[in-house]
Design a protein around this motif. Structure first.
Motif, PDB file in Angstrom:
ATOM      1  N   GLN A 240       0.807  -1.219   0.000  1.00  0.00           N
ATOM      2  CA  GLN A 240       0.000   0.000   0.000  1.00  0.00           C
ATOM      3  C   GLN A 240       0.835   1.261   0.000  1.00  0.00           C
ATOM      4  N   GLY A 241       2.159   1.128   0.053  1.00  0.00           N
ATOM      5  CA  GLY A 241       2.988   2.322   0.052  1.00  0.00           C
ATOM      6  C   GLY A 241       4.126   2.206   1.043  1.00  0.00           C
ATOM      7  N   PRO A 242       4.974   3.240   1.138  1.00  0.00           N
ATOM      8  CA  PRO A 242       6.161   3.199   1.999  1.00  0.00           C
ATOM      9  C   PRO A 242       5.793   3.032   3.466  1.00  0.00           C
ATOM     10  N   ARG A 243       6.651   2.352   4.203  1.00  0.00           N
ATOM     11  CA  ARG A 243       6.456   2.165   5.648  1.00  0.00           C
ATOM     12  C   ARG A 243       7.763   2.459   6.358  1.00  0.00           C
ATOM     13  N   ARG A 244       7.675   2.695   7.648  1.00  0.00           N
ATOM     14  CA  ARG A 244       8.883   2.907   8.450  1.00  0.00           C
ATOM     15  C   ARG A 244       9.377   1.574   8.974  1.00  0.00           C
ATOM     16  N   MET A 245      10.630   1.520   9.321  1.00  0.00           N
ATOM     17  CA  MET A 245      11.218   0.295   9.854  1.00  0.00           C
ATOM     18  C   MET A 245      10.468  -0.177  11.102  1.00  0.00           C
ATOM     19  N   THR A 246      10.201   0.747  12.011  1.00  0.00           N
ATOM     20  CA  THR A 246       9.534   0.363  13.252  1.00  0.00           C
ATOM     21  C   THR A 246       8.148  -0.222  12.988  1.00  0.00           C
ATOM     22  N   GLU A 247       7.447   0.363  12.048  1.00  0.00           N
ATOM     23  CA  GLU A 247       6.125  -0.160  11.713  1.00  0.00           C
ATOM     24  C   GLU A 247       6.237  -1.605  11.233  1.00  0.00           C
ATOM     25  N   LEU A 248       7.182  -1.824  10.335  1.00  0.00           N
ATOM     26  CA  LEU A 248       7.348  -3.164   9.783  1.00  0.00           C
ATOM     27  C   LEU A 248       7.706  -4.168  10.881  1.00  0.00           C
TER      28      LEU A 248
END
Lengths: 149, 149
Positions: free
Chosen positions: B54-62
């Motif tokens: 769905q689009g870019p994510r942050r490392m922490t989110e992942l």
DNA sequence: CAGCTAAGTTAGTTGGGCTAAGTATGACCG
DNA sequence: CGGTCATACTTAGCCCAACTAACTTAGCTG
């Protein structure tokens, strides 16, 4: 990826159903990983111990049952043996085969971990409604059948 | 371990049901492992790619979404980046955060693997009866709800 | 601006999977 | 009866995937 919580009509079609199952499997795998982290035996070790509950097994049997190559099982059993949870034996009829069986400590560990897991899962299940549990119970035999081609 | 193919009465009880679910989960995990061996991306890589759809994510989110520590995700993303499937970016509002997004190749790979998986699962599901598929479809929302405490 | 917190990365360890190659035993056949 | 092949494991060496500890860099706050 499809949100597993929003089923759509027409799911009895194998193709559409596959997407839903795929998404739910992903969810379950993540769930399993979260609930089994940091236990006294890893998921793999627990699974192998479970295979030994009914009595001694051969290395090849264990490898096949766990869908793993023999060398992998050798290493697993080495670790479990080092931990004192299983013991290797010999087959009097064939000197090539090694048998593996639970030690007393191994059996204790197996039962303890199983109790903990089932208790944990039971909590989740208790949060469901009676009807939801019945739905789930009905689906278990179907899930068990999957992949038994 | 209980044979997942032989459900017993009284399964609507959370405790008893937990045993059945536990056994079926074991079966599904083994099944998953068998069907995903030797694919062009590992299960983990596939799962991470899916998070980026769905689009870019942050490392922490992942890391959070995959129930994994940050260093683990760093290594995963490194591998995917080396393979040309994802690209790191920066957040203009906060120089500490790294964003991750799919490359064109990454998106192609994700879709190809997903198609293959769903096709495979669809075959298994096609072997079931219409009624079994309906039972399974009904249980999906319940399974998706598990662990959403 | 000093000091704390937050976001990532690096380094090192462990577990779990694989293949290739080695050892030892059993089985078969001329 | 001995040679050859097959079977059952183990060993060795590789990669992926998880962890913790420690480091760097950037933001935040008194």
């Amino acid at each position: 990826m499809t949100d597993p919580s929003t089923p759509r009509p027409g799911q009895a079609d194998p193709g559409v159903l596959a997407e839903g199952v795929s998404a739910v499997l992903r969810h379950l795998v993540l769930l399993l990983r979260r609930t089994t982290a940091g236990q006294p035996v890893t998921t793999q070790q627990y699974a192998v111990l479970g295979s030994l509950e009914q009595g001694p097994r051969r290395m090849t049997e264990l490898a096949e049952e766990h869908a793993v190559q023999l060398p992998t099982m050798t290493v697993q059993i080495n670790r479990l043996e080092d931990a004192g949870l299983v013991a290797r034996g010999a087959d009097p009829a064939d000197a090539r085969v090694r048998t593996v069986e639970l030690t007393g400590e191994g059996r204790d560990r197996l039962l303890a971990v199983r109790r903990a897991r089932i208790a944990r899962l039971g909590q989740d299940l208790a949060a469901l409604t009676e009807k939801e549990r019945a739905t789930l119970a009905a689906a278990l035999p179907v899930l068990a059948k999957l992949g038994r081609t």
